[in-house]
Design a protein around this motif. Structure first.
Motif, short mmCIF file in Angstrom:
data_model
loop_
_atom_site.label_atom_id
_atom_site.label_comp_id
_atom_site.label_asym_id
_atom_site.label_seq_id
_atom_site.Cartn_x
_atom_site.Cartn_y
_atom_site.Cartn_z
N ASN A 183 0.91 -1.19 0.02
CA ASN A 183 -0.14 -0.07 0.08
C ASN A 183 0.75 1.27 -0.05
O ASN A 183 1.84 1.42 0.90
CB ASN A 183 -0.64 0.14 1.24
CG ASN A 183 -1.88 1.03 1.24
OD1 ASN A 183 -1.86 2.23 0.87
ND2 ASN A 183 -3.10 0.72 1.64
N PRO A 184 0.57 2.12 -0.81
CA PRO A 184 1.52 3.46 -0.86
C PRO A 184 1.73 4.19 0.47
O PRO A 184 2.56 4.53 0.60
CB PRO A 184 0.94 4.41 -2.11
CG PRO A 184 0.11 3.40 -3.08
CD PRO A 184 -0.34 2.17 -2.02
N HIS A 185 0.30 4.18 1.09
CA HIS A 185 0.45 4.68 2.44
C HIS A 185 1.28 4.02 3.63
O HIS A 185 1.93 4.70 4.37
CB HIS A 185 -0.99 4.96 2.93
CG HIS A 185 -1.85 5.51 2.24
ND1 HIS A 185 -1.70 6.97 2.04
CD2 HIS A 185 -2.91 5.03 1.32
CE1 HIS A 185 -2.85 7.52 0.99
NE2 HIS A 185 -3.32 6.03 0.63
N GLY A 186 1.46 2.72 3.30
CA GLY A 186 2.30 1.95 4.28
C GLY A 186 3.78 2.03 3.78
O GLY A 186 4.81 2.27 4.91
N GLN A 187 3.92 2.40 2.60
CA GLN A 187 5.30 2.67 1.85
C GLN A 187 5.80 4.16 2.53
O GLN A 187 7.02 4.10 2.99
CB GLN A 187 5.47 2.61 0.42
CG GLN A 187 5.06 1.20 -0.20
CD GLN A 187 5.43 1.22 -1.61
OE1 GLN A 187 5.81 2.20 -2.16
NE2 GLN A 187 4.75 0.24 -2.26
N LYS A 188 4.99 4.91 2.52
CA LYS A 188 5.26 6.13 3.23
C LYS A 188 5.64 6.13 4.69
O LYS A 188 6.62 6.90 4.93
CB LYS A 188 4.21 7.34 3.03
CG LYS A 188 4.72 8.76 3.28
CD LYS A 188 3.24 9.69 3.27
CE LYS A 188 3.92 11.28 3.55
NZ LYS A 188 4.31 11.18 4.90
N VAL A 189 4.88 5.40 5.36
CA VAL A 189 5.38 5.35 6.78
C VAL A 189 6.72 4.75 6.82
O VAL A 189 7.46 5.27 7.63
CB VAL A 189 4.28 4.26 7.64
CG1 VAL A 189 4.84 3.98 8.76
CG2 VAL A 189 2.88 5.20 7.54
N LEU A 190 7.04 3.68 6.05
CA LEU A 190 8.49 3.18 6.21
C LEU A 190 9.51 4.37 5.89
O LEU A 190 10.67 4.15 6.45
CB LEU A 190 8.67 1.98 5.14
CG LEU A 190 10.03 1.42 5.05
CD1 LEU A 190 10.28 0.90 6.53
CD2 LEU A 190 9.87 0.30 4.28
N HIS A 191 9.24 5.24 4.96
CA HIS A 191 10.09 6.05 4.40
C HIS A 191 10.21 7.31 5.66
O HIS A 191 11.37 7.64 5.73
CB HIS A 191 9.93 6.53 3.05
CG HIS A 191 10.24 5.76 1.99
ND1 HIS A 191 11.42 5.82 1.46
CD2 HIS A 191 9.65 4.84 1.27
CE1 HIS A 191 11.63 4.81 0.64
NE2 HIS A 191 10.48 4.34 0.19
N LYS A 214 11.56 -3.95 -6.44
CA LYS A 214 10.18 -3.81 -6.74
C LYS A 214 9.46 -2.56 -6.02
O LYS A 214 8.73 -1.92 -6.54
CB LYS A 214 9.27 -5.06 -6.62
CG LYS A 214 9.62 -6.18 -7.94
CD LYS A 214 8.91 -7.31 -7.64
CE LYS A 214 9.12 -8.58 -8.67
NZ LYS A 214 8.27 -9.61 -8.56
N ILE A 215 9.90 -2.49 -4.99
CA ILE A 215 9.52 -1.56 -4.08
C ILE A 215 10.51 -0.58 -3.76
O ILE A 215 10.20 0.35 -2.62
CB ILE A 215 8.62 -1.81 -2.82
CG1 ILE A 215 9.83 -3.01 -2.03
CG2 ILE A 215 7.58 -2.82 -3.18
CD1 ILE A 215 9.09 -3.30 -0.43
N ASN A 216 11.51 -0.35 -4.58
CA ASN A 216 12.44 0.78 -4.38
C ASN A 216 13.19 0.91 -2.95
O ASN A 216 13.31 1.91 -2.39
CB ASN A 216 11.97 2.15 -4.62
CG ASN A 216 11.59 2.07 -6.18
OD1 ASN A 216 12.39 1.72 -7.16
ND2 ASN A 216 10.15 2.70 -6.24
#
Length: 405
Positions: free
Chosen positions: A81-89, A109-111
């Protein structure tokens, strides 16, 4: 957190499963770092592994989980989920170290591969554990320690007599070795960053670690030297093998300085005639006549019980040990005297004996142990630390981008 701890003030973000990489993060947490374990909403599969080894896997008692995950906080987000990826970053922006054991192709794949992250976070230390390394034909092959560490290295096939059933791979042994070694690499990278201001990538594989740890055996078996594995018992070094005693126990000798200790050993076993036996005069003589010596020593050690041999060998200052069973370690007074074990109390009040991390500090002392986190236990807390409002947190929950307890 106590700023006297060696890694106090450093933040570790762990995106890893099972044992090797999580153990590295756990050790860094033991040394004072703030470790944040990032899991999917389904959780790390290691949470349920303990049942295969007769241990409970409940939220209120999970000893296998504790070994790899004490002194961590946990956040659960969906990286699909893009929102989950943002939390990780957002977490990575606050991090000193990122640790992962995901396959390289999946990270790309998820940079989240090193090349993608080093430009965004130039001070970040990137630690990665792989099965077989980052190059070669098996680069994308999955590999647990039973396969990549034990099976690929030769340990399982060659540490048994010829034709015998392969060694039953010790659970987690290679993983814990790899995680511990990686700690040294990451700590060194942090030291380098203090000098240069730049991040670094630190990589280790289960296979690569096994090649290093089996280095003496691997080197000696090459065609130039032709040491042979597997070995029959009579092909072993008589000074470095176990001998059965009268009461069915086993005593393991390790006589490395042969010229120094051979006469003493002969006196211990009451065979002083062997001291001047030409077949065993030098180490090379002994090795050339090992097939004759081993039965002699076997016959001698079968004449007395283990207790007497332990006393005699200790008095002669000969390196030895009674072969212990795994089940005996929890009562080993030497382990307790050195804090190699500790009693852990679980949430349900049950108690179990667990291993302590192996590095000890004279001045910093031991960090109080925080139990391994529940799935998503600190999601709310960490999101708040990152500046998320309650409304934003609710939105993440509604989007199923985060698991909040």
């Amino acid at each position: 957190m106590d700023n006297q701890k060696p890694l106090s003030g450093y933040r570790i973000v762990e995106l890893a499963t099972f044992v090797a990489a999580p153990v590295c993060a756990r050790l860094l947490g033991d040394w004072g770092a703030d470790v944040i374990k990032v899991e999917s909403p389904a959780g790390d599969a290691w949470r349920t592994f303990g049942q295969t080894m007769s241990m409970p896997v409940n939220e209120d008692e999970n000893p296998a989980w504790e070994i790899a995950n004490t002194n961590k906080r946990a956040i659960a987000v969906d990286l699909k989920n893009p929102h989950g990826q943002k939390v990780l970053h957002d977490l990575l922006q606050t991090a000193d170290v990122f640790i992962t054991n995901n396959r390289i192709e999946a990270l790309k794949k998820i940079n989240l591969d090193y090349e993608s992250l080093k430009e965004k976070y130039p001070r970040l230390i990137y630690g990665i554990v792989t099965g077989f390394g980052e190059n070669g034909p098996d680069v994308n092959q999955p590999g647990f320690d039973s396969v990549a560490f034990w099976g690929r290295s030769g340990f399982l096939a060659d540490l048994v007599p010829p034709g015998a059933y392969p060694v039953y791979s010790p659970a987690g042994f290679g993983d814990l070795a790899v995680g511990t070694i990686l700690c040294g690499g990451i700590s060194t990278a942090l030291l380098k960053r203090e000098k240069t201001g730049k991040g670094e990538k630190v990589s280790i594989s289960l296979f690569g670690a096994s090649v290093w740890l089996a280095g003496l055996m691997i080197t000696s078996t090459q065609s130039r030297y032709q040491n042979k594995y597997p070995k029959e018992r009579l092909e072993g070094n008589p000074m470095v093998i176990p001998y059965k005693t009268k009461d069915g126990e086993w005593v393991f000798l390790t006589v490395i300085e042969y010229d120094r200790y051979w006469p003493a050993l002969c006196k211990v076993i009451e065979r002083e005639d062997l001291i001047t036996d030409a077949r065993f005069k030098t180490r090379l003589d002994m090795l050339n006549n090992r097939a004759a010596l081993i039965p002699i020593l076997e016959e001698a050690f079968e004449t007395k019980d283990i207790a007497e041999w332990l006393t005699r060998l200790r008095e002669a200052d000969i390196v030895h040990v009674r072969l212990q069973h795994l089940r005996e370690i929890e009562n080993d007074q030497q382990a307790w005297a050195n804090d190699y074990l500790y009693e852990n109390t679980f949430a349900n009040g049950a108690k179990a004996i667990l291993p302590s991390s192996p590095i000890q500090w004279a001045e910093a002392g031991a960090l109080p142990r925080q139990s391994g986190p529940l799935l998503g236990e600190h999601t709310q807390e960490l999101l708040e630390e990152l500046g998320y409002t309650q409304e934003q947190i609710e939105e993440l929950k509604n989007q199923r981008a985060a698991r909040i307890r």
